[in-house]
Design a protein around this motif. Structure first.
Motif, PDB file in Angstrom:
ATOM      1  N   ILE A  21      34.551  50.601  48.037  1.00  0.00           N
ATOM      2  CA  ILE A  21      34.951  49.108  47.921  1.00  0.00           C
ATOM      3  C   ILE A  21      36.247  48.560  48.484  1.00  0.00           C
ATOM      4  O   ILE A  21      37.272  49.804  48.489  1.00  0.00           O
ATOM      5  N   ASN A  22      36.811  47.611  48.615  1.00  0.00           N
ATOM      6  CA  ASN A  22      37.870  47.023  48.958  1.00  0.00           C
ATOM      7  C   ASN A  22      38.550  46.417  47.705  1.00  0.00           C
ATOM      8  O   ASN A  22      38.083  45.639  47.341  1.00  0.00           O
ATOM      9  N   LYS A  23      39.687  47.029  47.355  1.00  0.00           N
ATOM     10  CA  LYS A  23      39.972  46.669  45.865  1.00  0.00           C
ATOM     11  C   LYS A  23      40.656  45.272  46.095  1.00  0.00           C
ATOM     12  O   LYS A  23      40.606  44.534  45.153  1.00  0.00           O
ATOM     13  N   GLU A  24      41.013  44.621  47.178  1.00  0.00           N
ATOM     14  CA  GLU A  24      41.216  43.096  47.257  1.00  0.00           C
ATOM     15  C   GLU A  24      40.069  42.069  47.032  1.00  0.00           C
ATOM     16  O   GLU A  24      40.284  40.863  46.716  1.00  0.00           O
ATOM     17  N   ASP A  25      38.853  42.844  46.972  1.00  0.00           N
ATOM     18  CA  ASP A  25      37.612  42.085  46.935  1.00  0.00           C
ATOM     19  C   ASP A  25      37.227  41.952  45.367  1.00  0.00           C
ATOM     20  O   ASP A  25      36.660  41.021  45.101  1.00  0.00           O
ATOM     21  N   LEU A  26      38.177  42.817  44.616  1.00  0.00           N
ATOM     22  CA  LEU A  26      37.719  42.904  43.083  1.00  0.00           C
ATOM     23  C   LEU A  26      38.561  41.889  42.545  1.00  0.00           C
ATOM     24  O   LEU A  26      39.548  41.409  42.777  1.00  0.00           O
ATOM     25  N   THR A  27      38.135  41.117  41.067  1.00  0.00           N
ATOM     26  CA  THR A  27      38.786  40.084  40.520  1.00  0.00           C
ATOM     27  C   THR A  27      39.750  40.656  39.751  1.00  0.00           C
ATOM     28  O   THR A  27      39.458  41.880  39.124  1.00  0.00           O
ATOM     29  N   ASP A  28      40.693  40.191  39.695  1.00  0.00           N
ATOM     30  CA  ASP A  28      41.790  40.736  38.820  1.00  0.00           C
ATOM     31  C   ASP A  28      41.935  40.075  37.549  1.00  0.00           C
ATOM     32  O   ASP A  28      41.915  38.934  37.442  1.00  0.00           O
ATOM     33  N   ILE A  29      41.768  41.203  36.734  1.00  0.00           N
ATOM     34  CA  ILE A  29      41.478  40.698  35.139  1.00  0.00           C
ATOM     35  C   ILE A  29      42.726  39.673  34.759  1.00  0.00           C
ATOM     36  O   ILE A  29      42.554  39.099  33.852  1.00  0.00           O
ATOM     37  N   ARG A  30      44.027  39.885  35.131  1.00  0.00           N
ATOM     38  CA  ARG A  30      44.849  39.095  34.798  1.00  0.00           C
ATOM     39  C   ARG A  30      44.815  37.559  35.031  1.00  0.00           C
ATOM     40  O   ARG A  30      45.526  36.678  34.281  1.00  0.00           O
ATOM     41  N   ASN A  31      43.657  37.360  35.874  1.00  0.00           N
ATOM     42  CA  ASN A  31      43.644  35.896  36.113  1.00  0.00           C
ATOM     43  C   ASN A  31      42.333  35.266  35.438  1.00  0.00           C
ATOM     44  O   ASN A  31      42.067  34.036  35.582  1.00  0.00           O
ATOM     45  N   VAL A  32      41.696  36.124  34.685  1.00  0.00           N
ATOM     46  CA  VAL A  32      40.566  35.748  33.725  1.00  0.00           C
ATOM     47  C   VAL A  32      40.997  35.031  32.448  1.00  0.00           C
ATOM     48  O   VAL A  32      41.812  35.470  31.791  1.00  0.00           O
ATOM     49  N   LEU A  33      40.666  33.818  32.578  1.00  0.00           N
ATOM     50  CA  LEU A  33      41.137  33.267  31.260  1.00  0.00           C
ATOM     51  C   LEU A  33      39.831  32.679  30.398  1.00  0.00           C
ATOM     52  O   LEU A  33      38.897  32.199  31.021  1.00  0.00           O
ATOM     53  N   ILE A  34      39.953  33.032  29.095  1.00  0.00           N
ATOM     54  CA  ILE A  34      38.809  32.825  28.282  1.00  0.00           C
ATOM     55  C   ILE A  34      38.873  31.629  27.222  1.00  0.00           C
ATOM     56  O   ILE A  34      40.232  31.684  26.571  1.00  0.00           O
ATOM     57  N   ASP A  35      38.284  30.428  27.357  1.00  0.00           N
ATOM     58  CA  ASP A  35      38.442  29.272  26.189  1.00  0.00           C
ATOM     59  C   ASP A  35      38.024  29.759  24.876  1.00  0.00           C
ATOM     60  O   ASP A  35      36.827  30.031  24.685  1.00  0.00           O
ATOM     61  N   PRO A  36      39.014  29.957  23.869  1.00  0.00           N
ATOM     62  CA  PRO A  36      38.985  30.344  22.581  1.00  0.00           C
ATOM     63  C   PRO A  36      37.787  29.330  21.827  1.00  0.00           C
ATOM     64  O   PRO A  36      37.581  29.557  20.851  1.00  0.00           O
TER      65      PRO A  36
END
Length: 86
Positions: A21-36
């Motif tokens: 895989i190209n790591k740039e194609d992966l989602t960066d978990i730091r950008n994942v926001l969950i609505d509590p």
């Protein structure tokens, strides 16, 4: 809840070779926001939709591959067991 069609997709996601895989194609978990404010099931679905592959993602420049044992023991159980030994 996953249907039969979804199961094959999950198996495919687990089997992706991290070297291919190209790591740039992966989602960066730091950008994942969950609505509590969402219900548990909705938070799980929101996370999966954002992360795209919960088995393979990145955190900054680090590629993270999650592997889970085929067991009924939960992460919480394992952590309790570990902390009893330290």
């Amino acid at each position: 809840m996953l249907n039969i069609e979804g199961l094959s997709k999950w198996e495919d996601l687990k089997k992706i070779d991290v070297q291919s895989i190209n790591k740039e194609d992966l989602t960066d978990i730091r950008n994942v926001l969950i609505d509590p404010g969402l219900r548990k099931e909705e938070r799980i679905m929101d996370f999966i939709m954002q992360i795209k592959n919960p088995y393979l993602f990145r955190c900054g420049n680090l590629v993270v591959q999650s592997v889970f044992a085929d067991t009924d023991v939960t992460l919480t159980d394992r952590l309790k067991q570990y902390f009893k030994t330290v």
